[in-house]
Scaffold this active site. Structure first.
Site, PDB file in Angstrom:
ATOM      1  CG  ASN A   9      -1.773   1.213   1.343  1.00  0.00           C
ATOM      2  OD1 ASN A   9      -1.832   2.023   0.411  1.00  0.00           O
ATOM      3  ND2 ASN A   9      -2.438   1.371   2.475  1.00  0.00           N
ATOM      4  CE  LYS A  11      -0.334   3.250   4.793  1.00  0.00           C
ATOM      5  NZ  LYS A  11      -0.294   3.393   6.230  1.00  0.00           N
ATOM      6  CG  HIS A  94      -6.123   1.875   5.057  1.00  0.00           C
ATOM      7  ND1 HIS A  94      -5.693   2.803   5.981  1.00  0.00           N
ATOM      8  CD2 HIS A  94      -5.100   1.010   4.878  1.00  0.00           C
ATOM      9  CE1 HIS A  94      -4.446   2.489   6.338  1.00  0.00           C
ATOM     10  NE2 HIS A  94      -4.067   1.405   5.686  1.00  0.00           N
ATOM     11  CD  GLU A  96      -3.253   5.426   6.598  1.00  0.00           C
ATOM     12  OE1 GLU A  96      -3.213   5.494   5.365  1.00  0.00           O
ATOM     13  OE2 GLU A  96      -2.369   4.860   7.279  1.00  0.00           O
ATOM     14  CD  GLU A 166      -3.526  -2.275   7.372  1.00  0.00           C
ATOM     15  OE1 GLU A 166      -2.456  -2.579   6.847  1.00  0.00           O
ATOM     16  OE2 GLU A 166      -4.054  -1.157   7.224  1.00  0.00           O
ATOM     17  N   GLY A 172       2.578   2.356  11.064  1.00  0.00           N
ATOM     18  CA  GLY A 172       3.546   3.434  10.854  1.00  0.00           C
ATOM     19  C   GLY A 172       4.428   3.735  12.049  1.00  0.00           C
ATOM     20  CB  SER A 212       4.968  -1.587  12.204  1.00  0.00           C
ATOM     21  OG  SER A 212       4.582  -0.266  12.503  1.00  0.00           O
TER      22      SER A 212
HETATM   23  P1  13P Z   1       2.873   0.625   7.731  1.00  0.00           P
HETATM   24  O1  13P Z   1       3.417  -0.666   7.145  1.00  0.00           O
HETATM   25  O2  13P Z   1       3.598   1.840   7.248  1.00  0.00           O
HETATM   26  O3  13P Z   1       2.739   0.532   9.218  1.00  0.00           O
HETATM   27  O4  13P Z   1       1.388   0.779   7.151  1.00  0.00           O
HETATM   28  C1  13P Z   1       0.491  -0.249   7.309  1.00  0.00           C
HETATM   29  C2  13P Z   1      -0.718   0.046   6.515  1.00  0.00           C
HETATM   30  O5  13P Z   1      -1.520   0.901   6.866  1.00  0.00           O
HETATM   31  C3  13P Z   1      -0.892  -0.690   5.256  1.00  0.00           C
HETATM   32  O6  13P Z   1      -2.166  -0.506   4.732  1.00  0.00           O
END
Ligand code: 13P
Length: 260
Positions: A9, A11, A94, A96, A166, A172, A212
């Site tokens: 991803n 993002k 997601h 976010e 997740e 992150g 992560s």
């Molecule tokens: P990270 O791997 O940066 O923690 O992000 C995870 C994520 O949100 C993948 O969709």
């Protein structure tokens, strides 16, 4: 046997030329493993150009989001029907999007349904916040997110989707959830699917962990019972790291004699 699924991803990172360069570097560094499926989710704008560049034996494309209506007066949105021939998968719900764009449970349900209706496999993201975990609500949150999101699908459709656990608090931060926490949450997700749609569907649905993920954590997480793959954010922007993640998944399969 559920095939290992690794999803990158990206993002809201990388413009079209940067995304194209990253794909180029990944294609140089990755080998084809028949028992591993690798999916890339770049920015929407890069899907079309990357679809022309991508080595389809190595990678498939995913959208990060789309709107649930097929067409109409929804300024600024892109529908799943517009993505039909471009992507195999789409992330849906997601954390976010839930947090910053106010996607509530019914909206996520409608997006899951719209993806399936358009022949796109939804990767439904579920997971609790730090506060929810602290208050002991992890299972309740997962329960509510799953029951709502899957409500309009048939058992056969549910068997073909992907669910990504997740934990929001571990995204992150460089430090994934502990193996026992991952195991417990993923077992619970599968248990809920079994409860709602039966054991057969629960055996077939693919469940990923994301938050992560770095190369050094891959073997530990993928060897947990019922974890079928990984959803990778930050580390997937680095071609060395993401290629290492793919190789680590392959090495694990070879070591347990699971490679087919
Ligand atoms: P990270 O791997 O940066 O923690 O992000 C995870 C994520 O949100 C993948 O969709």
């Amino acid at each position: 046997m559920r095939k290992t699924l690794l999803v990158a991803n990206w993002k809201m990172n990388l413009n079209v030329s940067q995304a194209s360069l990253l794909l180029h570097r990944l294609q140089e560094r990755t080998r084809i493993h028949r028992s591993i499926e690798v999916v890339l989710a770049p920015t929407m704008l890069a899907l079309q150009p990357l679809s022309l560049q991508i080595d389809r034996r190595k990678f498939r494309l995913a959208a990060q989001n789309a709107y649930y209506k097929d067409e109409g007066a929804f300024t600024g949105e892109v529908s799943f029907s517009m993505l039909r021939d471009l992507v195999h998968y789409s992330l849906v719900g997601h954390s976010e999007r839930r947090a910053h764009f106010h996607e509530d449970l019914p909206m996520v349900r409608d997006k899951v349904q719209a993806a399936v209706r358009n022949g796109i496999v939804p990767i439904l993201c579920v997971g609790e916040t730090h506060q929810e975990r602290k208050e002991g609500f992890t299972k309740r949150v997962l329960h509510d997110q799953l029951t709502t999101a899957l409500a309009n699908l048939t058992a056969r459709e549910v068997a073909e989707i992907v669910i990504a656990y997740e934990p929001v608090w571990a995204i992150g931060v460089g430090d994934p959830a502990k193996p026992a926490q991952i195991q417990e949450a993923i077992s619970y997700v599968r248990y809920q699917v079994a409860h709602l749609y039966g054991e057969k569907v629960a055996r077939e649905v693919r469940i990923l962990y994301g938050a992560s993920v770095e190369p050094e954590f891959v073997a530990g997480i993928l060897s947990l019972d019922g974890v079928d793959g990984l959803l990778v954010g930050g580390a997937s922007l680095n071609p060395y790291k993401f290629a290492d993640i793919i190789e680590a998944a392959h090495r694990l399969q070879v070591s347990i004699g699971d490679e087919s």
